[in-house]
Design a protein around this motif. Sequence first.
Motif, mmCIF file in Angstrom:
data_model
loop_
_atom_site.group_PDB
_atom_site.id
_atom_site.type_symbol
_atom_site.label_atom_id
_atom_site.label_comp_id
_atom_site.label_asym_id
_atom_site.label_seq_id
_atom_site.Cartn_x
_atom_site.Cartn_y
_atom_site.Cartn_z
ATOM 1 N N ASN A 33 0.823 -1.209 0.000
ATOM 2 C CA ASN A 33 0.000 0.000 0.000
ATOM 3 C C ASN A 33 0.860 1.262 0.000
ATOM 4 O OD1 ASN A 33 -2.722 -0.833 -0.109
ATOM 5 N ND2 ASN A 33 -2.598 -1.554 2.004
ATOM 6 N N SER A 34 1.946 1.240 0.755
ATOM 7 C CA SER A 34 2.819 2.421 0.798
ATOM 8 C C SER A 34 3.454 2.675 -0.565
ATOM 9 C CB SER A 34 3.909 2.231 1.858
ATOM 10 O OG SER A 34 4.672 1.070 1.579
ATOM 11 N N GLU A 35 3.824 1.620 -1.261
ATOM 12 C CA GLU A 35 4.421 1.794 -2.583
ATOM 13 C C GLU A 35 3.390 2.293 -3.586
ATOM 14 O OE1 GLU A 35 7.335 -0.697 -5.668
ATOM 15 O OE2 GLU A 35 6.391 -1.697 -3.944
ATOM 16 N N ILE A 36 2.161 1.830 -3.455
ATOM 17 C CA ILE A 36 1.099 2.312 -4.345
ATOM 18 C C ILE A 36 0.835 3.787 -4.102
ATOM 19 C CG2 ILE A 36 -1.363 2.116 -4.889
ATOM 20 C CD1 ILE A 36 -1.174 -0.857 -4.414
ATOM 21 N N ASN A 37 0.790 4.198 -2.832
ATOM 22 C CA ASN A 37 0.555 5.600 -2.515
ATOM 23 C C ASN A 37 1.694 6.493 -2.995
ATOM 24 O OD1 ASN A 37 -1.867 4.967 -1.241
ATOM 25 N ND2 ASN A 37 -0.864 4.631 0.737
ATOM 26 N N ALA A 38 2.920 5.970 -2.938
ATOM 27 C CA ALA A 38 4.076 6.774 -3.368
ATOM 28 C C ALA A 38 4.157 6.875 -4.884
ATOM 29 C CB ALA A 38 5.362 6.163 -2.798
ATOM 30 N N ASP A 39 3.856 5.779 -5.586
ATOM 31 C CA ASP A 39 3.963 5.770 -7.053
ATOM 32 C C ASP A 39 2.871 4.855 -7.609
ATOM 33 O OD1 ASP A 39 4.720 6.014 -9.659
ATOM 34 O OD2 ASP A 39 6.619 4.937 -9.458
ATOM 35 N N PRO A 40 1.650 5.397 -7.804
ATOM 36 C CA PRO A 40 0.522 4.540 -8.207
ATOM 37 C C PRO A 40 0.723 3.843 -9.545
ATOM 38 C CG PRO A 40 -0.227 6.692 -7.454
ATOM 39 C CD PRO A 40 1.249 6.790 -7.604
ATOM 40 N N PHE A 41 1.420 4.472 -10.477
ATOM 41 C CA PHE A 41 1.529 3.920 -11.824
ATOM 42 C C PHE A 41 2.884 3.290 -12.112
ATOM 43 C CE2 PHE A 41 -1.532 7.431 -11.979
ATOM 44 C CZ PHE A 41 -2.643 6.754 -12.433
ATOM 45 N N GLY A 42 3.749 3.212 -11.123
ATOM 46 C CA GLY A 42 5.064 2.621 -11.333
ATOM 47 C C GLY A 42 5.050 1.116 -11.176
ATOM 48 N N LEU A 43 6.080 0.471 -11.704
ATOM 49 C CA LEU A 43 6.221 -0.966 -11.558
ATOM 50 C C LEU A 43 6.736 -1.299 -10.159
ATOM 51 C CD1 LEU A 43 7.813 -1.857 -15.024
ATOM 52 C CD2 LEU A 43 5.427 -2.109 -14.323
ATOM 53 N N PRO A 44 6.431 -2.469 -9.640
ATOM 54 C CA PRO A 44 6.882 -2.826 -8.287
ATOM 55 C C PRO A 44 8.399 -2.973 -8.224
ATOM 56 C CG PRO A 44 5.866 -4.706 -9.375
ATOM 57 C CD PRO A 44 5.599 -3.516 -10.254
ATOM 58 N N THR A 45 8.996 -2.369 -7.234
ATOM 59 C CA THR A 45 10.447 -2.490 -7.061
ATOM 60 C C THR A 45 10.820 -3.841 -6.455
ATOM 61 O OG1 THR A 45 10.242 -1.402 -4.906
ATOM 62 C CG2 THR A 45 10.727 -0.003 -6.813
ATOM 63 N N SER A 46 9.973 -4.330 -5.559
ATOM 64 C CA SER A 46 10.177 -5.650 -4.953
ATOM 65 C C SER A 46 8.831 -6.372 -4.930
ATOM 66 C CB SER A 46 10.722 -5.517 -3.521
ATOM 67 O OG SER A 46 10.898 -6.789 -2.939
ATOM 68 N N PRO A 47 8.562 -7.216 -5.942
ATOM 69 C CA PRO A 47 7.239 -7.853 -6.064
ATOM 70 C C PRO A 47 6.810 -8.583 -4.802
ATOM 71 C CG PRO A 47 8.571 -8.259 -8.019
ATOM 72 C CD PRO A 47 9.487 -7.620 -7.015
ATOM 73 N N GLN A 48 5.605 -8.292 -4.356
ATOM 74 C CA GLN A 48 5.037 -8.922 -3.169
ATOM 75 C C GLN A 48 4.098 -10.054 -3.611
ATOM 76 O OE1 GLN A 48 5.991 -7.803 -0.056
ATOM 77 N NE2 GLN A 48 7.342 -6.356 -1.124
ATOM 78 N N TRP A 49 4.669 -11.202 -3.925
ATOM 79 C CA TRP A 49 3.854 -12.317 -4.402
ATOM 80 C C TRP A 49 2.909 -12.833 -3.330
ATOM 81 C CZ3 TRP A 49 3.870 -12.964 -9.445
ATOM 82 C CH2 TRP A 49 4.987 -12.568 -10.181
ATOM 83 N N GLY A 50 3.221 -12.540 -2.084
ATOM 84 C CA GLY A 50 2.343 -12.975 -1.010
ATOM 85 C C GLY A 50 0.989 -12.293 -1.033
ATOM 86 N N ASN A 51 0.874 -11.163 -1.742
ATOM 87 C CA ASN A 51 -0.421 -10.480 -1.830
ATOM 88 C C ASN A 51 -1.485 -11.378 -2.455
ATOM 89 O OD1 ASN A 51 0.703 -8.220 -0.713
ATOM 90 N ND2 ASN A 51 0.858 -7.076 -2.633
ATOM 91 N N LEU A 52 -1.100 -12.156 -3.448
ATOM 92 C CA LEU A 52 -2.063 -13.036 -4.110
ATOM 93 C C LEU A 52 -2.547 -14.123 -3.163
ATOM 94 C CD1 LEU A 52 -0.281 -13.407 -7.574
ATOM 95 C CD2 LEU A 52 -2.181 -11.898 -6.997
#
Length: 270
Positions: A33-52
């Motif tokens: 969520n923090s990465e989305i708030n900081a850069d909504p349209f950017g690619l993930p810097t460290s993919p969080q596969w655990g989200n799925l």
Amino acid sequence: MITRTSRYVILAMFLVLFLLPFVWIWSSALKSNSEINADPFGLPTSPQWGNLADAWTTGRFGKYLGNTVLYCAFVVPGVTVLSCLAGYALGTRRLPGERFLLGLFLLGIMIPFQSIMVPQYYLVRDLDLLGSYWGVIVPNIALGLAFGTFLMRSFFRELPEEIGNAARLDGAGEWRVFSRIMLPLARPGLITMVVLQFMFTWNMFLIPLLYGQDENLRPVSTGIMFFIGEYSVDRSMIAAGVTLASVPIIIVYLVLQRHFIQGMTSGALK
């Protein structure tokens, strides 16, 4: 004149525009969520596969996925069979009151569901279907019949009448003419209707909430509601839930895309 290179450039532009929403939602599913708030349209810097995995367990997608498959297993064949029968009758026969019947089907397409959901609720209640799987299945079949009938009618009307007449002269009954001759010829329209109805049923939202009235009867599209709180929204979980819900639709479309496109463009190519 538009050159071949210009055509490919234009097609590539449309392809990018088409893929951008998918790339955005899939990349958001792998961010915090923090990465989305900081850069909504950017690619993930460290993919969080655990989200799925978290979305699957927290949103109860396992249970809801089973419900959705069950609904599709009844609604899609039900709409397909009834629409083919009605479309064949209206497309190849001259029936008394045909214009009136077509007008009724047209109303079914024109009138939005929000305009009839209250009287339909009372009808489902009077039939004692509230809070059951049939309370979701039967209204979905009824709502899908109008579009399916019009679609199949248009395909049956495009088929040459001589083919059916020749089979009747050879002694074939009407059911044999329909099932063995005319229906296989309308295969592009049939597959188009199956794909569209599958998409409509998979993405249904209001009908299960109104007529299911039980959390155990909800489809996969309602699992996203678990990540929307009164004062907060878990954007990464919502994106992960949307990703999980969209995968089956994408697979079905990729498998049947050739027939689907053929069915959608057959009227323009005639």
